[in-house]
Scaffold this active site. Structure first.
Site, short mmCIF file in Angstrom:
data_model
loop_
_atom_site.label_atom_id
_atom_site.label_comp_id
_atom_site.label_asym_id
_atom_site.label_seq_id
_atom_site.Cartn_x
_atom_site.Cartn_y
_atom_site.Cartn_z
N GLY A 110 2.82 -1.49 4.02
CA GLY A 110 2.49 0.13 3.94
C GLY A 110 4.25 0.53 3.91
N GLY A 111 5.06 1.86 4.35
CA GLY A 111 6.84 1.68 4.50
C GLY A 111 7.40 1.02 3.78
CD GLU A 123 -3.82 -2.69 6.95
OE1 GLU A 123 -2.43 -2.47 6.63
OE2 GLU A 123 -4.03 -1.66 6.77
CG HIS A 127 -5.35 2.42 5.19
ND1 HIS A 127 -5.45 3.24 5.53
CD2 HIS A 127 -4.28 1.25 4.90
CE1 HIS A 127 -4.28 2.93 6.13
NE2 HIS A 127 -3.56 1.84 5.87
N GLY A 130 2.45 2.19 10.91
CA GLY A 130 3.69 3.03 10.77
C GLY A 130 3.93 3.21 12.07
CB SER A 155 4.81 -1.92 12.15
OG SER A 155 4.93 -0.95 12.75
CG ASN A 196 -1.91 1.41 1.05
OD1 ASN A 196 -1.96 2.31 0.02
ND2 ASN A 196 -2.31 2.16 2.51
CD1 TRP A 197 3.12 1.07 -2.84
CD2 TRP A 197 3.19 2.24 -4.87
NE1 TRP A 197 4.75 0.44 -4.00
CE2 TRP A 197 4.22 1.32 -4.77
CE3 TRP A 197 3.11 2.97 -5.96
CZ2 TRP A 197 4.59 1.11 -6.60
CZ3 TRP A 197 3.30 2.93 -7.08
CH2 TRP A 197 4.24 1.65 -7.63
CE LYS A 198 -0.39 3.10 4.74
NZ LYS A 198 0.31 3.41 6.32
CD GLU A 235 -2.97 5.83 7.02
OE1 GLU A 235 -2.94 6.02 5.12
OE2 GLU A 235 -2.23 4.97 7.48
P1 PGA Z 1 2.66 -0.07 7.41
O1 PGA Z 1 1.44 -0.12 6.99
O2 PGA Z 1 3.41 -1.42 6.90
O3 PGA Z 1 3.82 1.45 7.43
O4 PGA Z 1 2.98 0.10 8.81
C1 PGA Z 1 0.78 -0.90 6.45
C2 PGA Z 1 -0.87 -0.42 6.14
O5 PGA Z 1 -1.19 0.98 6.46
O6 PGA Z 1 -1.79 -0.86 5.48
#
Ligand code: PGA
Length: 252
Positions: A234-235, A168, A96, A174, A213, A10-12, A98
């Site tokens: 994500g990251g 999640e 998601h 994050g 994470s 997930n590149w956000k 966010e």
């Molecule tokens: P993260 O994000 O791997 O940076 O914790 C996961 C996500 O939001 O899907």
């Protein structure tokens, strides 16, 4: 029942088209002939077309990070399933945390989005998870029950297994604070049991991913858990080498 492991990045709100192209040219050679693992990238709208084109012929599936439920209409700033289909997008990440926390996405909206995606031929990936306060208050299961039941409520039973669910925990996103294997297994087994409440056979087939994470260093341990069918990353999905290392971990 063996479920194919699924690793989704997930590149956000990261990567311009130019940056996305650099990523894909770094990723594809590292994936080689990925076999036995499904791979997806959730890409910003603006880079979807370019990433679909540059991954064509590979096993990488391309997802949008959101989608409106309506076919069209007066919804300024939104994108429909037909618009995503025109770009040959494989699916849409929905709900998601966010989107829920920062942009007011509701379970009610997701109740419409998940079946709308399926109806349009897009694979939905529904995100669920509790906050730190909810976990501490012993409310994790209540939260997950609500999110899973609302999100799947209007999905025809025979299509339930086509939904991917990403568990999640919000406190793990994050933060570098990954859930323990026990926490991940327990929550994901609970999510699967909720799907079984709709249909037992679908619960055996539905893929439930862990997110929060995930890194190359902790992926193998999480992916080895009996109910964990993959990871939403994500990251660590922003760099081709670290994302490819997580895909490798899923190969077992
Ligand atoms: P993260 O994000 O791997 O940076 O914790 C996961 C996500 O939001 O899907």
């Amino acid at each position: 029942m063996s479920r194919t492991p699924y690793i989704a990045g997930n590149w956000k709100m990261f990567k311009t088209i130019a940056e996305a192209e650099v990523f894909v040219s770094g990723l594809l050679p590292r994936l080689g002939d990925v076999d036995g693992v499904d791979v997806a990238l959730c890409v910003p709208y603006t880079a979807l077309g370019a990433v679909v084109d540059s991954t064509r012929g590979s096993r990488v599936e391309v997802y949008a990070q959101n989608m409106h439920w309506a076919a069209e209409g007066a919804y300024t700033g939104e994108v429909s399933a037909a618009m995503l289909n025109e770009l040959d997008v494989h699916g849409a990440l929905l709900g998601h945390s966010e989107r829920r926390e920062l942009f007011g996405e509701t379970d009610r909206a997701l109740q419409q989005k998940v079946p709308a995606a399926l109806e349009a031929g897009l694979a939905p990936m529904l995100c669920v998870g509790e906050t730190e306060e909810e976990r501490e208050a012993g409310d994790t299961e209540r939260k997950l029950r609500h999110q899973v039941q609302e999100g799947l409520e209007k999905v025809p039973v025979e299509r339930l297994a086509e939904v991917t669910i990403a568990y999640e925990p919000i406190w793990a996103i994050g933060t570098g604070q990954v859930a323990t294997p026990e926490q991940a297994q327990e929550a994901i087994a609970f999510v699967r049991a909720l799907v079984a409440g709709f249909d037992r056979e679908a619960a055996e087939r539905v893929r439930v991913l862990y997110g929060g994470s995930v890194k190359a260093e902790n992926a193998a341990e999480l992916l080895a858990l009996p109910d964990v069918d993959g990871a939403l990353v994500g990251g660590a999905s922003l760099d081709p080498a670290s994302f490819a290392a997580i895909v490798d971990a899923a190969r077992g």
